[in-house]
Scaffold this motif. Sequence first.
Motif, PDB file in Angstrom:
ATOM      1  N   GLU A  72     -21.232  13.962  15.826  1.00 53.35           N
ATOM      2  CA  GLU A  72     -20.881  12.589  15.462  1.00 53.35           C
ATOM      3  C   GLU A  72     -20.709  11.719  16.703  1.00 53.35           C
ATOM      4  OE1 GLU A  72     -17.416  13.069  13.067  1.00 53.35           O
ATOM      5  OE2 GLU A  72     -18.558  13.454  11.210  1.00 53.35           O
ATOM      6  N   LYS A  73     -20.075  12.262  17.725  1.00 53.60           N
ATOM      7  CA  LYS A  73     -19.867  11.494  18.954  1.00 53.60           C
ATOM      8  C   LYS A  73     -21.204  11.196  19.635  1.00 53.60           C
ATOM      9  CE  LYS A  73     -15.181  13.220  19.805  1.00 53.60           C
ATOM     10  NZ  LYS A  73     -14.512  11.940  19.571  1.00 53.60           N
ATOM     11  N   CYS A  74     -22.079  12.180  19.688  1.00 53.99           N
ATOM     12  CA  CYS A  74     -23.404  11.975  20.281  1.00 53.99           C
ATOM     13  C   CYS A  74     -24.176  10.904  19.513  1.00 53.99           C
ATOM     14  CB  CYS A  74     -24.200  13.282  20.278  1.00 53.99           C
ATOM     15  SG  CYS A  74     -23.606  14.540  21.422  1.00 53.99           S
ATOM     16  N   GLU A 111     -17.919  17.279  14.923  1.00 53.90           N
ATOM     17  CA  GLU A 111     -17.332  16.195  15.715  1.00 53.90           C
ATOM     18  C   GLU A 111     -18.185  15.862  16.948  1.00 53.90           C
ATOM     19  OE1 GLU A 111     -14.307  17.937  13.126  1.00 53.90           O
ATOM     20  OE2 GLU A 111     -15.735  18.822  14.537  1.00 53.90           O
ATOM     21  N   THR A 112     -18.712  16.888  17.604  1.00 56.03           N
ATOM     22  CA  THR A 112     -19.565  16.649  18.775  1.00 56.03           C
ATOM     23  C   THR A 112     -20.837  15.912  18.369  1.00 56.03           C
ATOM     24  OG1 THR A 112     -18.742  18.559  20.015  1.00 56.03           O
ATOM     25  CG2 THR A 112     -20.939  17.780  20.576  1.00 56.03           C
ATOM     26  N   GLU A 152     -22.974   8.478  17.608  1.00 57.28           N
ATOM     27  CA  GLU A 152     -22.366   7.156  17.815  1.00 57.28           C
ATOM     28  C   GLU A 152     -22.840   6.533  19.128  1.00 57.28           C
ATOM     29  OE1 GLU A 152     -18.179   7.824  17.632  1.00 57.28           O
ATOM     30  OE2 GLU A 152     -18.192   8.292  15.483  1.00 57.28           O
ATOM     31  N   VAL A 153     -22.882   7.351  20.167  1.00 58.94           N
ATOM     32  CA  VAL A 153     -23.327   6.839  21.466  1.00 58.94           C
ATOM     33  C   VAL A 153     -24.805   6.462  21.414  1.00 58.94           C
ATOM     34  CG1 VAL A 153     -23.666   7.389  23.912  1.00 58.94           C
ATOM     35  CG2 VAL A 153     -21.580   8.123  22.745  1.00 58.94           C
ATOM     36  N   ALA A 207     -19.776  12.636  23.824  1.00 59.99           N
ATOM     37  CA  ALA A 207     -19.784  11.228  24.207  1.00 59.99           C
ATOM     38  C   ALA A 207     -20.040  11.072  25.704  1.00 59.99           C
ATOM     39  CB  ALA A 207     -18.467  10.568  23.815  1.00 59.99           C
ATOM     40  N   GLU A 215     -18.243  17.868  24.724  1.00 61.25           N
ATOM     41  CA  GLU A 215     -18.141  16.625  25.502  1.00 61.25           C
ATOM     42  C   GLU A 215     -19.316  15.696  25.212  1.00 61.25           C
ATOM     43  OE1 GLU A 215     -16.529  16.419  29.333  1.00 61.25           O
ATOM     44  OE2 GLU A 215     -15.923  18.525  29.402  1.00 61.25           O
ATOM     45  N   LYS A 228     -23.490   9.413  27.186  1.00 59.49           N
ATOM     46  CA  LYS A 228     -23.371   8.161  27.952  1.00 59.49           C
ATOM     47  C   LYS A 228     -24.016   8.324  29.328  1.00 59.49           C
ATOM     48  CE  LYS A 228     -19.182   6.365  25.733  1.00 59.49           C
ATOM     49  NZ  LYS A 228     -17.710   6.167  25.880  1.00 59.49           N
TER      50      LYS A 228
END
Length: 206
Positions: free
Chosen positions: A93-95, A90-91, A97-98, A67, A65, A71
Amino acid sequence: MKLQIAIDRVTLSKAEEMAKIFAGKTDIIEMGTSLIKDYGLFALKKLNEYKKDSLLLADLKTCDEGAYEFKQGYEQGFDILTVMGSSSRETLEKCYEVSQSYEKYMLIDLLECSMEKVHEIADFKNAIYCLHTSVDKSGDHNIIEEIQKFKQEFPQIQKICVAGGITLEVCKEVKKEDIQSVIVGSAITKSENMAEELMKFKEVVK
């Protein structure tokens, strides 16, 4: 080299007291994982009142989780958040990006990561990569050799920090390796005079 002080395994009132002592006198004040688990991000948000020009880090140790957790961490005022290098690509990458969208920092904790895993995740240009020795592990380890080996293996990684059993003497040796930051915990937080001990470390890292 920057100095990061980790506050861990204390009450919220004690963490607040420590933050006041360290604020403006260290580069980064870390709220450790135990504090996150005991009190949560919303309760720790108040520590932003005391950080002055220090950065405030929340050691989330995110592993899923990404992103959502990142956030939430940035919305509560934290400047640096941590994600486990053992997480899925994937995790991470999301972190990332945020963190980029908030113009803040992501620290990748490499605890128990193999060299193969690090090769898979070594391309986050603005991330800080942390060589972390577990507090649960016994036995000696040579942090200087670990840093040197890591830098040879991953020349593309420019932001490196180290954590785990950092004493004043170890800090003096680490300084020679030209890394981003050193994370100090009990060597300062469990000393009889935290402010005095902090100044000794500051003298070394400056």
